[in-house]
Design an enzyme around this catalytic site. Structure first.
Site, PDB file in Angstrom:
ATOM      1  N   GLY A 103     -14.357  -0.915   3.342  1.00  0.00           N
ATOM      2  CA  GLY A 103     -12.504  -1.091   4.091  1.00  0.00           C
ATOM      3  C   GLY A 103     -12.350  -2.455   4.306  1.00  0.00           C
ATOM      4  O   GLY A 103     -11.396  -3.208   4.320  1.00  0.00           O
TER       5      GLY A 103
ATOM      6  N   TYR B 223       0.955  -0.920  -0.041  1.00  0.00           N
ATOM      7  CA  TYR B 223       0.159   0.213   0.025  1.00  0.00           C
ATOM      8  C   TYR B 223       0.966   1.025  -0.176  1.00  0.00           C
ATOM      9  O   TYR B 223       1.198   1.770   0.476  1.00  0.00           O
ATOM     10  CB  TYR B 223      -0.883   0.108   0.830  1.00  0.00           C
TER      11      TYR B 223
ATOM     12  N   GLN C 197     -13.935   6.065   2.221  1.00  0.00           N
ATOM     13  CA  GLN C 197     -13.850   4.746   2.998  1.00  0.00           C
ATOM     14  C   GLN C 197     -14.454   5.664   4.709  1.00  0.00           C
ATOM     15  O   GLN C 197     -14.744   6.718   4.958  1.00  0.00           O
ATOM     16  CB  GLN C 197     -12.567   5.075   3.356  1.00  0.00           C
TER      17      GLN C 197
ATOM     18  N   TYR D 232       1.547  -0.425  -7.772  1.00  0.00           N
ATOM     19  CA  TYR D 232       0.243  -0.948  -7.041  1.00  0.00           C
ATOM     20  C   TYR D 232      -0.786  -0.534  -8.407  1.00  0.00           C
ATOM     21  O   TYR D 232      -0.842  -0.115  -9.108  1.00  0.00           O
ATOM     22  CB  TYR D 232      -0.398   0.246  -5.855  1.00  0.00           C
TER      23      TYR D 232
ATOM     24  N   ASP E 127     -12.504  -5.756   2.390  1.00  0.00           N
ATOM     25  CA  ASP E 127     -12.714  -5.543   1.518  1.00  0.00           C
ATOM     26  C   ASP E 127     -13.129  -6.883   0.884  1.00  0.00           C
ATOM     27  O   ASP E 127     -14.144  -7.409  -0.186  1.00  0.00           O
ATOM     28  CB  ASP E 127     -11.380  -6.190   0.656  1.00  0.00           C
TER      29      ASP E 127
ATOM     30  N   GLU F  22      -0.005  -5.761   9.697  1.00  0.00           N
ATOM     31  CA  GLU F  22      -1.894  -5.622   8.752  1.00  0.00           C
ATOM     32  C   GLU F  22      -2.846  -5.929   9.513  1.00  0.00           C
ATOM     33  O   GLU F  22      -3.392  -5.387  10.119  1.00  0.00           O
ATOM     34  CB  GLU F  22      -1.984  -5.995   7.523  1.00  0.00           C
TER      35      GLU F  22
ATOM     36  N   ARG G 223      -4.743 -12.936   0.728  1.00  0.00           N
ATOM     37  CA  ARG G 223      -5.965 -12.159   0.200  1.00  0.00           C
ATOM     38  C   ARG G 223      -7.414 -12.173  -0.888  1.00  0.00           C
ATOM     39  O   ARG G 223      -7.102 -13.775  -1.108  1.00  0.00           O
ATOM     40  CB  ARG G 223      -4.430 -11.551  -1.020  1.00  0.00           C
TER      41      ARG G 223
ATOM     42  N   TYR H 177      -8.033 -12.680   5.016  1.00  0.00           N
ATOM     43  CA  TYR H 177      -8.097 -10.885   5.434  1.00  0.00           C
ATOM     44  C   TYR H 177      -9.627 -10.670   5.942  1.00  0.00           C
ATOM     45  O   TYR H 177      -9.094 -10.787   7.456  1.00  0.00           O
ATOM     46  CB  TYR H 177      -8.122 -10.625   3.811  1.00  0.00           C
TER      47      TYR H 177
HETATM   48  C1  DGY Z   1      -6.175  -3.191  -1.786  1.00  0.00           C
HETATM   49  O1  DGY Z   1      -5.745  -2.347  -2.410  1.00  0.00           O
HETATM   50  O2  DGY Z   1      -6.848  -4.371  -1.732  1.00  0.00           O
HETATM   51  C2  DGY Z   1      -7.339  -2.341  -1.159  1.00  0.00           C
HETATM   52  O3  DGY Z   1      -7.878  -3.038   0.159  1.00  0.00           O
HETATM   53  C3  DGY Z   1      -8.496  -1.386  -1.213  1.00  0.00           C
HETATM   54  O4  DGY Z   1      -8.779  -0.090  -1.146  1.00  0.00           O
END
Ligand code: DGY
Length: 418
Positions: free
Chosen positions: A159, A31, A103, A83, A161, A384, A194, A341
């Protein structure tokens, strides 16, 4: 296992090392830009050792505010090819390159915490920020309400996801024409931690749709199949609006209308109670269907000023089921996935937000949640998120908001503070 002093030093270093000059990235690699709610939580952490830097974090976030009041979920201050999806995919229409969604609005709540650390040092900064915070909140009230509850229009907007809350809505989306793209997240962390490709196709399809409509909210209200009234947004906006009112009154600002808006949001929050589940839940506004999931967002009710004995029973049960809760999904759910996640892992910053609310009510679960979070970070560091069954770190490492939560909340008992 590190001593408390070392962890505190490590946490400060993480904030300093993730500082890119006025804003903090969540973590290098995965990120590399400024994320909205990450940044607000970072400000709370900075306030423990650098008040000026804490205000600057919030101020930089609002340099990206769109003319209509929206504050994007990502601000792309400097290009980073590591990214995806970057600024060219999003096509944000604000003053600096950005995403096109928002967000959960925790900035006002974090601004209040920063201000209360040193009210004199913060007064002018807060006076300048307050109208911007209000404009953002008004944007939610104008575009995102459903029976007073606040909706999300993309899973990334909540947020959370890949939370199960979105499963049914996502299943209705046929990501036709999404085209070829290369994910970058799975080159930074293991793909088992993920979202899946199935999810990702739909995330990108929704981004492409928003861009096609130039992020015009009136058009998207008609066109976007994804509109879910969600406890994350609803509880956090309700709390943030209460904090906005409180700060406005203390500063002698014009707060006309805010109390009525709070009443509206409060009524909206109560519409998210799923009686069959005995829990706050997300509601698909297109079909009226409940999503049927007890998540860590359900436990934000106290933060919003809403007491619930039945919600507390779920939290109590969930904390008993895994050593390192609060799990993002109820451990008894068949969809529980300890490392994936938002489908099981525990998130320190969510525990902090839930804990703040419980502390407001002097709830007996407050101390337990803080202790669990303290032990988790003390023993396993600042990842995280974490597998709640054994505490193993997951996702990105050296994570800003996890470090901030240690500094501003989880380690307080070690310093004899409440
Ligand atoms: C990501 O890039 O996975 C984020 O969670 C999107 O905001």
């Amino acid at each position: 296992m590190l001593s408390h002093v070392n962890r505190t030093e490590e946490a400060r270093n993480i904030l300093v090392q993730n500082d890119r000059g006025g804003y903090t990235i969540p973590t290098a690699g995965l990120y590399p830009y400024q994320w909205n709610w990450d940044s607000a939580i970072a400000a709370m952490g900075f306030a423990e050792f650098d008040i000026d830097r804490a205000w600057q974090e919030l101020e930089t976030l609002f340099t990206g505010q769109w003319p209509d009041g929206m504050v994007p979920h990502i601000l792309f201050h400097k290009p980073d090819p590591g990214y995806f999806p970057g600024p060219d995919v999003w096509g944000g229409v604000g003053p600096i390159p950005s995403s096109g969604i928002t967000q959960p609005p925790v900035a006002a709540t974090m601004a209040r915490l920063v201000w209360e650390k040193d009210m004199q040092a913060g007064e002018e900064r807060l006076r300048a920020l307050w109208p911007k915070l209000r404009a953002w909140h008004e944007w939610f009230l104008k575009w995102r309400l459903d029976e007073g509850a606040v909706c999300v229009t993309h899973p990334w907007e909540a947020g959370r996801d890949n939370a199960p809350d979105w499963d049914d809505v996502m299943a209705r989306i046929d990501p036709v024409g999404v085209g070829e793209y290369t994910r970058r997240d799975t080159s930074h962390v293991d793909s088992s931690m993920r979202p899946t490709k199935y999810d990702y196709d739909r995330y990108i399809w929704l981004v492409q749709m928003g861009r096609r409509f130039g992020w015009n909210q009136a058009a998207l209200l008609e066109e976007n199949p994804f509109r879910v009234a969600d406890p994350t947004m609803t509880f956090l906006l309700l709390r943030a609006h209460r904090d906005l009112l409180l700060m406005g009154v203390r500063l002698g600002l014009d707060t006309t209308g805010i109390a009525d808006e709070i009443a509206l949001l409060e009524a909206g929050a109560r519409t998210l109670w799923n009686e069959d589940l005995g829990s706050y839940d997300s509601r698909d506004t297109k079909t009226g269907a409940w999503t049927g999931s007890i998540t860590n967002a359900s436990y934000l009710c106290w933060l919003a000023g809403i007491e619930s004995a039945r919600q507390a029973e779920h939290l109590d049960r969930s904390l008993a089921a895994v050593p390192y809760g609060a799990a993002s999904l109820d451990p008894s759910s068949e969809k529980f996935d300890a490392k994936r996640y938002w489908r099981g892992p525990t998130w320190a910053f969510m525990n902090f937000l839930i804990g703040l609310g419980l502390e407001d009510f002097n709830h007996p679960l407050a101390g337990r949640l803080r202790q669990v979070t303290h032990d988790l970070l003390n023993d396993h560091g600042f990842a995280e998120y974490f597998d709640p069954t054994d505490g193993s770190p997951a996702g990105g490492k050296s994570f800003t908001w996890t470090a901030a939560v240690w500094l501003g909340w989880a380690s307080k008992q070690d310093r004899g503070e409440s």
